[in-house]
Scaffold this motif. Structure first.
Motif: not given
Length: 416
Positions: A107-124
């Motif tokens: 898992l690279s930083d790219y994948h981690f950033d994508c997961l954070l993007d998904i996390f943020s959208s769910v929080f919203k």
């Protein structure tokens, strides 16, 4: 090695060195944890269900979450337990297990950033208050290094070997003959991979021939390819991150099947991975969604050049006075001015402003400084505090946190 071992003792040695702030202690005692604000175990379980649904549908992360039902069920329970612990709730999950659990997953930083993007959208979508979203993301950010360290360490070791010369990599793979045989094994695996059925179709022989010519050159062989760009070639195939991850995985299995050692496989992976962006012909959507909101760049939403320069100056002033990081910032005045200017130039470019800093220099510049995640988190918090004092909005601060955390690996890899 001695320095790395000593660094692990820092928290134990300094555990009682922080000054006691009565007001902050009282505020912390009366404040609700993120666990409580998100709705306790039920809220986290609901979050995990929505996050998993998005992650398995998103081509950027699908390959890591697409498992059989039994594994998915176990993984969801682990995620609930992990997030409960991370967000301040009751849980028996050991956060120290995160690194070991993810070490082999690439898992690279790219994948981690994508997961954070998904996390943020769910929080919203869960209608969490902006401050609660910000606090949750802030707690998730330090986990980045635990999730990505396996990839970072292997890729850095491989990169150093590749720097000795790709011609050595080419020879160790068996030269043109060995790579041709490797591609044959690779596509035999790929044509049986259900994930690639739509991407490969009936054009496997043509793709195999092209891949052989391209890989021979990419991995250090003679330069013979003179055709179209990778983007042009793959544009009509409609290939995405999910397909690319599958192809990379199948290539790794082919290398393993050919009897190549792990370190050589890593060297091939670190050489092939940068091809992703050219093949997919796209700027990362996760980066775009954070940089641009309502037609404004992050730099504009932060307040522009002058406000950013003020924030960097304020952060640096605080760093010089902070015993946790003073060692790295206490320099002669002329050197301080140079460092301040470079920090401003780098962050300006990351926020969507003019590119004044050569990003390729970030890792080598910091490689021998022994900067750890501990130091990185201190500096990030100082910058966030200064920005907050300047009146930067909560939503913008969340984006600032996401963007700056993308520098973590480049800055801490030397110590990692």
């Amino acid at each position: 090695e001695a320095i790395v071992i000593m660094e692990t003792a820092r928290r134990d040695v300094l555990i009682n060195r922080k000054p006691h702030d009565v007001r902050k202690t009282q505020e912390a005692a009366s404040a609700k944890s993120v666990y409580e604000r998100i709705g306790g175990e039920g809220g986290i379980a609901n979050f995990v269900e929505q996050m998993y649904e998005k992650a398995t549908a998103d081509v950027r992360t699908k390959s890591f979450f697409e498992k059989n039902k039994a594994k998915v069920s176990v993984h969801k329970k682990q995620l609930v337990s992990f997030l409960a612990k991370l967000f301040g709730g009751p849980s028996s999950y050991e956060l120290s297990d995160v690194r070991a659990a993810h070490y082999t997953l690439n898992l690279s930083d790219y994948h981690f950033d994508c997961l954070l993007d998904i996390f943020s959208s769910v929080f919203k979508e869960m209608a969490l208050k902006p401050r609660d979203q910000q606090d949750a993301i802030q707690l998730l950010q330090p986990i980045r290094s635990d999730v990505t360290t396996g990839y970072t360490v292997r890729m850095e070791m491989a990169r150093k070997n590749v720097e000795k010369g790709k011609d050595q990599l080419f020879k160790r793979l068996g030269a043109s003959e060995g790579i041709t045989q490797l591609v044959e094994m690779w596509f035999n695996i790929a044509k049986s991979d259900a994930r690639l059925k739509d991407a490969i179709g009936d054009s496997i022989d043509k793709m195999k021939a092209g891949a052989t010519i391209f890989l021979v050159e990419l991995l250090g062989g003679p330069k013979a390819y003179k055709g179209r760009s990778l983007g042009e070639i793959h544009r009509s195939i409609d290939i995405n991150d999910y397909h690319f991850d599958a192809l990379i995985g199948d290539l790794s299995r082919a290398l393993l099947g050919a009897g190549h050692p792990d370190n050589l496989i890593d060297e091939v992976m670190v050489t092939v991975e940068p091809v992703r962006a050219e093949v997919l012909e796209k700027v990362r959507a996760a980066m775009d969604s954070v940089l641009m909101r309502d037609g404004k760049s992050l730099l504009e939403r932060f307040g522009g050049d002058m406000d950013l320069e003020t924030a960097v100056e304020g952060m640096y002033d605080k760093a010089v006075e902070d015993s946790r990081v003073r060692f790295h910032f206490e320099k002669a005045k002329a050197k301080q001015r140079q460092v301040r200017r470079k920090m401003y130039q780098y962050i300006c470019g990351q926020f969507g402003g003019p590119q004044q800093y050569d990003n390729a220099q970030l890792r080598p510049t910091h490689y021998n400084m022994n900067i750890t995640d501990y130091h990185f988190d201190v500096i990030l918090n100082l910058f966030m505090n200064v920005s907050k004092e300047m009146g930067v909005s909560g939503e913008t601060l969340m984006d600032v946190q996401v963007i700056l955390n993308r520098s973590r690996a480049d800055i801490t890899t030397g110590c990692t």
